[in-house]
Design a protein around this motif. Sequence first.
Motif, PDB file in Angstrom:
ATOM      1  N   TYR A  50     -32.186  -6.353 -62.210  1.00  0.00           N
ATOM      2  CA  TYR A  50     -32.918  -5.874 -61.040  1.00  0.00           C
ATOM      3  C   TYR A  50     -32.412  -4.493 -60.703  1.00  0.00           C
ATOM      4  O   TYR A  50     -31.293  -4.114 -61.062  1.00  0.00           O
ATOM      5  CB  TYR A  50     -32.765  -6.836 -59.847  1.00  0.00           C
ATOM      6  N   ARG A  51     -33.269  -3.742 -60.026  1.00  0.00           N
ATOM      7  CA  ARG A  51     -32.903  -2.367 -59.676  1.00  0.00           C
ATOM      8  C   ARG A  51     -33.578  -2.002 -58.353  1.00  0.00           C
ATOM      9  O   ARG A  51     -34.786  -2.164 -58.217  1.00  0.00           O
ATOM     10  CB  ARG A  51     -33.388  -1.435 -60.793  1.00  0.00           C
ATOM     11  N   PHE A  52     -32.788  -1.564 -57.390  1.00  0.00           N
ATOM     12  CA  PHE A  52     -33.303  -1.138 -56.088  1.00  0.00           C
ATOM     13  C   PHE A  52     -32.873   0.308 -55.839  1.00  0.00           C
ATOM     14  O   PHE A  52     -31.720   0.652 -56.051  1.00  0.00           O
ATOM     15  CB  PHE A  52     -32.715  -1.980 -54.935  1.00  0.00           C
ATOM     16  N   VAL A  53     -33.809   1.131 -55.390  1.00  0.00           N
ATOM     17  CA  VAL A  53     -33.445   2.479 -54.949  1.00  0.00           C
ATOM     18  C   VAL A  53     -34.076   2.739 -53.581  1.00  0.00           C
ATOM     19  O   VAL A  53     -35.293   2.632 -53.426  1.00  0.00           O
ATOM     20  CB  VAL A  53     -33.915   3.577 -55.939  1.00  0.00           C
ATOM     21  N   TRP A  54     -33.220   3.028 -52.614  1.00  0.00           N
ATOM     22  CA  TRP A  54     -33.695   3.359 -51.264  1.00  0.00           C
ATOM     23  C   TRP A  54     -33.775   4.874 -51.139  1.00  0.00           C
ATOM     24  O   TRP A  54     -32.943   5.590 -51.701  1.00  0.00           O
ATOM     25  CB  TRP A  54     -32.721   2.836 -50.200  1.00  0.00           C
ATOM     26  N   LYS A  55     -34.794   5.319 -50.380  1.00  0.00           N
ATOM     27  CA  LYS A  55     -34.935   6.763 -50.161  1.00  0.00           C
ATOM     28  C   LYS A  55     -35.061   7.066 -48.677  1.00  0.00           C
ATOM     29  O   LYS A  55     -35.685   6.320 -47.928  1.00  0.00           O
ATOM     30  CB  LYS A  55     -36.195   7.273 -50.877  1.00  0.00           C
ATOM     31  N   ASN A  56     -34.450   8.169 -48.288  1.00  0.00           N
ATOM     32  CA  ASN A  56     -34.632   8.693 -46.946  1.00  0.00           C
ATOM     33  C   ASN A  56     -35.221  10.085 -47.114  1.00  0.00           C
ATOM     34  O   ASN A  56     -34.500  11.042 -47.419  1.00  0.00           O
ATOM     35  CB  ASN A  56     -33.297   8.745 -46.188  1.00  0.00           C
ATOM     36  N   GLU A  57     -36.554  10.176 -46.974  1.00  0.00           N
ATOM     37  CA  GLU A  57     -37.274  11.433 -47.233  1.00  0.00           C
ATOM     38  C   GLU A  57     -36.780  12.553 -46.325  1.00  0.00           C
ATOM     39  O   GLU A  57     -36.500  13.651 -46.777  1.00  0.00           O
ATOM     40  CB  GLU A  57     -38.780  11.228 -46.995  1.00  0.00           C
ATOM     41  N   ALA A  58     -36.649  12.245 -45.041  1.00  0.00           N
ATOM     42  CA  ALA A  58     -36.289  13.264 -44.056  1.00  0.00           C
ATOM     43  C   ALA A  58     -34.942  13.911 -44.393  1.00  0.00           C
ATOM     44  O   ALA A  58     -34.768  15.115 -44.234  1.00  0.00           O
ATOM     45  CB  ALA A  58     -36.253  12.658 -42.662  1.00  0.00           C
ATOM     46  N   ARG A  59     -34.008  13.109 -44.858  1.00  0.00           N
ATOM     47  CA  ARG A  59     -32.675  13.633 -45.144  1.00  0.00           C
ATOM     48  C   ARG A  59     -32.486  13.991 -46.613  1.00  0.00           C
ATOM     49  O   ARG A  59     -31.436  14.495 -47.005  1.00  0.00           O
ATOM     50  CB  ARG A  59     -31.614  12.618 -44.708  1.00  0.00           C
ATOM     51  N   GLY A  60     -33.519  13.691 -47.417  1.00  0.00           N
ATOM     52  CA  GLY A  60     -33.468  14.040 -48.835  1.00  0.00           C
ATOM     53  C   GLY A  60     -32.355  13.351 -49.598  1.00  0.00           C
ATOM     54  O   GLY A  60     -31.731  13.939 -50.476  1.00  0.00           O
ATOM     55  N   ILE A  61     -32.083  12.101 -49.250  1.00  0.00           N
ATOM     56  CA  ILE A  61     -31.036  11.373 -49.972  1.00  0.00           C
ATOM     57  C   ILE A  61     -31.563  10.030 -50.461  1.00  0.00           C
ATOM     58  O   ILE A  61     -32.536   9.489 -49.930  1.00  0.00           O
ATOM     59  CB  ILE A  61     -29.774  11.141 -49.102  1.00  0.00           C
ATOM     60  N   GLU A  62     -30.926   9.516 -51.481  1.00  0.00           N
ATOM     61  CA  GLU A  62     -31.280   8.192 -51.961  1.00  0.00           C
ATOM     62  C   GLU A  62     -30.038   7.432 -52.381  1.00  0.00           C
ATOM     63  O   GLU A  62     -28.956   8.007 -52.564  1.00  0.00           O
ATOM     64  CB  GLU A  62     -32.295   8.273 -53.104  1.00  0.00           C
ATOM     65  N   MET A  63     -30.212   6.125 -52.494  1.00  0.00           N
ATOM     66  CA  MET A  63     -29.085   5.260 -52.821  1.00  0.00           C
ATOM     67  C   MET A  63     -29.607   4.150 -53.721  1.00  0.00           C
ATOM     68  O   MET A  63     -30.607   3.505 -53.396  1.00  0.00           O
ATOM     69  CB  MET A  63     -28.537   4.671 -51.523  1.00  0.00           C
ATOM     70  N   GLY A  64     -28.937   3.976 -54.864  1.00  0.00           N
ATOM     71  CA  GLY A  64     -29.424   2.966 -55.802  1.00  0.00           C
ATOM     72  C   GLY A  64     -28.383   1.905 -56.092  1.00  0.00           C
ATOM     73  O   GLY A  64     -27.192   2.130 -55.952  1.00  0.00           O
ATOM     74  N   MET A  65     -28.874   0.744 -56.463  1.00  0.00           N
ATOM     75  CA  MET A  65     -27.972  -0.318 -56.912  1.00  0.00           C
ATOM     76  C   MET A  65     -28.759  -1.273 -57.800  1.00  0.00           C
ATOM     77  O   MET A  65     -29.976  -1.266 -57.820  1.00  0.00           O
ATOM     78  CB  MET A  65     -27.362  -1.054 -55.723  1.00  0.00           C
TER      79      MET A  65
END
Lengths: 119, 163
Positions: free
Chosen positions: B65-80
Amino acid sequence: MNSRSQLDQTFAALADPTRRAILARLAQGEAPVQELAKPFSISQPAISRHLAVLEKAGLISRGQDAQRRPRRLEARALGEATAWLESFRAYWEGNYARLDTLLEEMQAADKKPRKRTNS
Amino acid sequence: MIETGVLKIGAQGDKEIVYTRGFAAPRGLVFEAHTKPELVQRWLGVRAGWTLPVCEIDLRVGGKYRFVWKNEARGIEMGMGGEYVKIITPELISCTERFDQAWYPGDCLVTQEFFEEGERTLLKVTLGYENAAARDGVLASPMESGLAESYDELARILEAHAS
């Protein structure tokens, strides 16, 4: 920051509701053992054992008065230990509140499968 | 009777963190909400500003499984992501977990158990770390971690305690 084994003890110490209640009482000011034991329907030796766990975890210390030996809260240690718990709790409570809403929707949809819309 | 709405967290042994949460829904639905991407995207980590655009779940032993979260406003992402180790539908999911910017050594073994009672479900999650040092490192609120950077509230709490 706490040392590794210290942190482990702190976390275990906080897991018990009686010990959390004792800490809540001590947040209002130092108190001797008898007074700390009062609100609980357990023996004073049992309270002393809880106090020993809290002391070992660095969450409380003993006051100067040798006679009364009042216990007092070590607020800084408590703050360090609860920071992770609070942030973790906030994150997962948020997640599960959203999941509650989703589950309600799913159950409603299960009851009326033909009335689903794309609203 | 399963208590709903309350999150209980504790340590177990010296390598594990355990938490439970009750839901007012049958087990099959709770399991579904944890395993179907289009449902997971509705609740997991999608707090203010965050979306979960990548949510891939290959629900079988050995599947990934693979999840990637994005925060467009702050231009950052986090994956696991990780791999499924054991699956008993709709009772248990056990998988490895690793954040892209992991702040603890090794994988975390995440076991989610779903207990049903009447129309309610109790979820029990066990986070098993490689060793006591890894578990305690997580409990010590890592300030440099990708996770901490990403979670606004977490960062705020950590800043308050660092001063």
